[in-house]
Design an enzyme around this catalytic site. Structure first.
Site, PDB file in Angstrom:
ATOM      1  N   LYS A   9      40.217 -17.741   2.838  1.00  0.00           N
ATOM      2  CA  LYS A   9      40.420 -18.482   4.089  1.00  0.00           C
ATOM      3  C   LYS A   9      41.836 -18.300   4.608  1.00  0.00           C
ATOM      4  O   LYS A   9      42.056 -18.285   5.819  1.00  0.00           O
ATOM      5  CB  LYS A   9      40.098 -19.969   3.912  1.00  0.00           C
ATOM      6  CG  LYS A   9      38.604 -20.237   3.833  1.00  0.00           C
ATOM      7  CD  LYS A   9      38.262 -21.685   4.140  1.00  0.00           C
ATOM      8  CE  LYS A   9      36.752 -21.899   4.134  1.00  0.00           C
ATOM      9  NZ  LYS A   9      36.363 -23.304   4.251  1.00  0.00           N
ATOM     10  N   LYS A  16      24.615 -12.389   3.259  1.00  0.00           N
ATOM     11  CA  LYS A  16      24.058 -13.750   3.264  1.00  0.00           C
ATOM     12  C   LYS A  16      23.857 -14.242   4.702  1.00  0.00           C
ATOM     13  O   LYS A  16      24.689 -13.970   5.567  1.00  0.00           O
ATOM     14  CB  LYS A  16      25.076 -14.625   2.521  1.00  0.00           C
ATOM     15  CG  LYS A  16      24.756 -16.075   2.423  1.00  0.00           C
ATOM     16  CD  LYS A  16      25.789 -16.773   1.543  1.00  0.00           C
ATOM     17  CE  LYS A  16      26.540 -17.807   2.362  1.00  0.00           C
ATOM     18  NZ  LYS A  16      27.178 -18.857   1.568  1.00  0.00           N
ATOM     19  N   LYS A  29      26.022 -18.941   9.637  1.00  0.00           N
ATOM     20  CA  LYS A  29      26.128 -19.320  11.050  1.00  0.00           C
ATOM     21  C   LYS A  29      27.300 -18.619  11.724  1.00  0.00           C
ATOM     22  O   LYS A  29      27.386 -18.583  12.942  1.00  0.00           O
ATOM     23  CB  LYS A  29      26.213 -20.832  11.216  1.00  0.00           C
ATOM     24  CG  LYS A  29      27.340 -21.498  10.494  1.00  0.00           C
ATOM     25  CD  LYS A  29      27.064 -22.985  10.325  1.00  0.00           C
ATOM     26  CE  LYS A  29      27.600 -23.461   8.987  1.00  0.00           C
ATOM     27  NZ  LYS A  29      26.939 -24.588   8.423  1.00  0.00           N
TER      28      LYS A  29
HETATM   29  P1  AMP Z   1      28.140 -23.472   3.719  1.00  0.00           P
HETATM   30  O1  AMP Z   1      27.517 -23.777   5.037  1.00  0.00           O
HETATM   31  O2  AMP Z   1      28.340 -22.008   3.468  1.00  0.00           O
HETATM   32  O3  AMP Z   1      29.361 -24.303   3.433  1.00  0.00           O
HETATM   33  O4  AMP Z   1      27.090 -23.899   2.602  1.00  0.00           O
HETATM   34  C1  AMP Z   1      26.547 -25.185   2.453  1.00  0.00           C
HETATM   35  C2  AMP Z   1      25.479 -25.121   1.376  1.00  0.00           C
HETATM   36  O5  AMP Z   1      24.391 -24.246   1.771  1.00  0.00           O
HETATM   37  C3  AMP Z   1      25.972 -24.557   0.035  1.00  0.00           C
HETATM   38  O6  AMP Z   1      25.335 -25.248  -1.016  1.00  0.00           O
HETATM   39  C4  AMP Z   1      25.534 -23.117   0.069  1.00  0.00           C
HETATM   40  O7  AMP Z   1      25.346 -22.590  -1.234  1.00  0.00           O
HETATM   41  C5  AMP Z   1      24.203 -23.178   0.852  1.00  0.00           C
HETATM   42  N1  AMP Z   1      23.962 -21.927   1.611  1.00  0.00           N
HETATM   43  C6  AMP Z   1      24.690 -21.466   2.670  1.00  0.00           C
HETATM   44  N2  AMP Z   1      24.184 -20.299   3.143  1.00  0.00           N
HETATM   45  C7  AMP Z   1      23.120 -19.993   2.354  1.00  0.00           C
HETATM   46  C8  AMP Z   1      22.174 -18.906   2.324  1.00  0.00           C
HETATM   47  N3  AMP Z   1      22.202 -17.896   3.209  1.00  0.00           N
HETATM   48  N4  AMP Z   1      21.215 -18.936   1.371  1.00  0.00           N
HETATM   49  C9  AMP Z   1      21.144 -19.956   0.496  1.00  0.00           C
HETATM   50  N5  AMP Z   1      21.990 -21.001   0.460  1.00  0.00           N
HETATM   51  C10 AMP Z   1      22.971 -21.041   1.373  1.00  0.00           C
END
Ligand code: AMP
Ligand code: TRP
Length: 332
Positions: free
Chosen positions: A114, A196, A199
């Site tokens: 970051k 992955k 957003k």
């Molecule tokens: P984030 O929005 O990246 O902070 O993630 C929030 C939660 O969603 C965390 O537990 C991540 O592991 C899960 N997560 C985010 N993107 C994915 C994805 N593409 N597939 C599975 N889990 C996800």
């Protein structure tokens, strides 16, 4: 609270959630409520470690709260609150910061990433963020913490800090374990299945948002990148199809074998349409419930106010005891 194990998890209010967040994290939170005591927080204090527009942050925080409810988290069964409403997190944060080493925070890969991505705002909050995360967990003495792999290093740090505190001041904090849900599939980008689903992807077709309408969802799936073969089957090298099968399986509960049978002799076009429709239908109740909740601000407020009161009552005990442990004079 009963003697079931205690789960704590937090999620940042950074805009609407994706199908990845849903399948990988949020939709597992509802079923956990029956087996565990659960405490869930919208962690707005974490969100401001990167620059936020205040108006949007407020809106996203309420939306995140409503969306968790729409995805099955029940504020009657679980404690559900907004982090900044419960002051004990910040209080314990300071105590724990004084048991955390500069060196160990410097090793956090998320901080390195970051700070490279936002070189103009490498603030102290971004650096000490894992301490606040440790406070979130330890202030409730949580046993288990559902997190994605990206958060494992932070959880490890929370464990180390807890152990160090316990060594200095005597056994006090529960050492939390990571909880990896049984069905916690990773959802990949629809446009580049090696990445992955996120957003922050520049291509809007790469990512399904939980609140996308049916037409949008179906259209994005129709455009999903696959391969030059024709057979719907789960195999190494077929990343695009594998991802679609994972998603289809997650929303229909069908096994890969069943899916292969269902689409044998049919083309990718039929399959993509079926996945799009299945996802849209699966998410429809979530969208409907979200629309109802977000329109009822008074009810939302009642829920998050009660949640914060419950959270404060539990966590205040921990902070009071921790203050004594380190040698602060009782305030009363
Ligand atoms: P984030 O929005 O990246 O902070 O993630 C929030 C939660 O969603 C965390 O537990 C991540 O592991 C899960 N997560 C985010 N993107 C994915 C994805 N593409 N597939 C599975 N889990 C996800
Ligand atoms: N750091 C987590 C994330 O970015 C969110 C979070 C904050 C969290 N505090 C937590 C997760 C405590 C689990 C437990 O996804």
């Amino acid at each position: 609270m009963s003697d079931k194990k205690l789960i704590f998890s937090g999620i940042q209010p950074t805009g609407t959630f994706t199908l990845g967040n849903y399948i990988g994290a949020i939709r597992n939170w509802g079923p956990l409520q029956d087996e565990y005591n659960c405490i869930y927080s919208i962690v707005d204090m974490h969100a401001i470690t990167v620059r936020q527009d205040p108006i949007k942050l407020r809106q996203h925080t309420l939306e995140a709260y409503a969306l968790l409810m729409a995805c099955g988290v029940d504020p009657e069964k679980s404690i559900m609150f907004i982090q900044s409403h419960v002051k004990t997190h910040a209080e314990l944060n300071w105590i724990l910061a004084c048991s955390t080493q500069f060196g160990e925070l410097s090793r956090m890969t998320q901080f390195k990433d970051k700070s490279q991505r936002h070189p103009d705002d490498v603030n102290a909050g971004l650096f000490t963020y894992p301490v606040l995360m440790a406070a979130d967990i330890l202030v409730y003495n949580a046993d288990l913490v559902p997190v994605g792999v990206d958060q494992k290093q932070h959880l490890e740090l929370a464990r180390n800090v807890a152990q160090r505190f316990n060594q200095k001041y005597g056994e006090f904090f529960t050492i939390p374990d990571a909880y990896i849900p049984k069905v916690g599939a990773k959802v990949m980008s629809l446009q580049d299945p090696a990445k992955k689903m996120s957003k922050s992807d520049e291509n809007p077709n790469a990512c399904i948002l939980i609140l996308d309408d049916k037409d949008t969802i179906v259209r994005k799936f129709k455009r999903a990148v696959t391969d030059s073969e024709t057979e719907v089957c789960y195999r190494e090298g077929k990343d695009g199809i594998n991802n679609l099968m994972t998603i289809y399986s997650a929303v229909t509960n069908k096994s890969y074998e069943e899916i292969e049978k269902e689409f044998s002799g049919k083309g990718y076009g039929d399959f993509k349409l079926a996945v799009g429709e299945a996802v849209a239908d699966h998410l429809k109740p979530v969208r409907d419930e979200f629309a109802k909740l977000i329109a009822d601000k008074a009810y939302l407020k009642e829920c998050y106010t009660k949640g914060a009161e419950k959270a404060l009552r539990i966590s205040q005990k921990t902070v009071t005891k921790a203050y004594r442990k380190v040698g602060f004079v009782d305030a009363r």
